[in-house]
Motif scaffolding. Structure first.
Motif: not given
Length: 143
Positions: A13, A55-56, A58, A77-79, A81, A116-117
């Motif tokens: 990251s 932004h993430a 990650s 990525d792990r985000c 959203g 959850q990513g």
């Protein structure tokens, strides 16, 4: 050309990961696409990896698949959203990554991942080789 390519790599990251991801993608598909399409894949990879880092927050995982004249790059990525295109001022120096992907990719999308990513992917189509060995739709200068 014509053979199937499928590779992936993880990156830290850090902003420098965009450069490393571009190199990874280019080395994976450099013989698969003509120069302009390869440049497009590199640029879009850089934009999506940068989004994952900035932004993430990650460590992005980049997967490259190529087959049948199409290269698909996905960045996980792990985000959880989903990305939202930004309205940016004309003189802004950032915020246009998804707009570039939308305009320059032949197809793109976002998928939720079971952990959850999310995975943002895009495809760039190159060209196919015709019987005379030249890429379809291309001509050599002077011909």
């Amino acid at each position: 050309m014509g053979e199937h390519v499928d590779r992936h790599s993880s990156f830290p990251s850090r902003l420098s990961s965009a450069r490393r991801a571009r190199r990874f993608v280019r080395s994976t598909v450099s013989g698969y696409l003509p120069g302009q399409a390869l440049d497009t894949v590199e640029l879009l990879t850089s934009e999506v990896v940068t989004n994952a880092v900035v932004h993430a927050a990650s460590s992005p995982v980049v997967e490259v698949a190529a087959e049948g004249g199409t290269v698909r790059v996905s960045v996980a990525d792990r985000c959880p959203g989903f990305p939202m295109p930004l309205q940016v001022q004309e003189d802004a120096t950032s915020g246009r990554g998804l707009a570039l992907v939308d305009v320059m990719a032949d197809a793109w999308g976002v998928e939720r991942m079971p952990d959850q990513g999310k995975r943002i992917w895009f495809e760039v189509r190159g060209c196919t080789i015709v019987d005379d060995g030249e890429p379809a739709g291309w001509s050599r200068p002077g011909i």
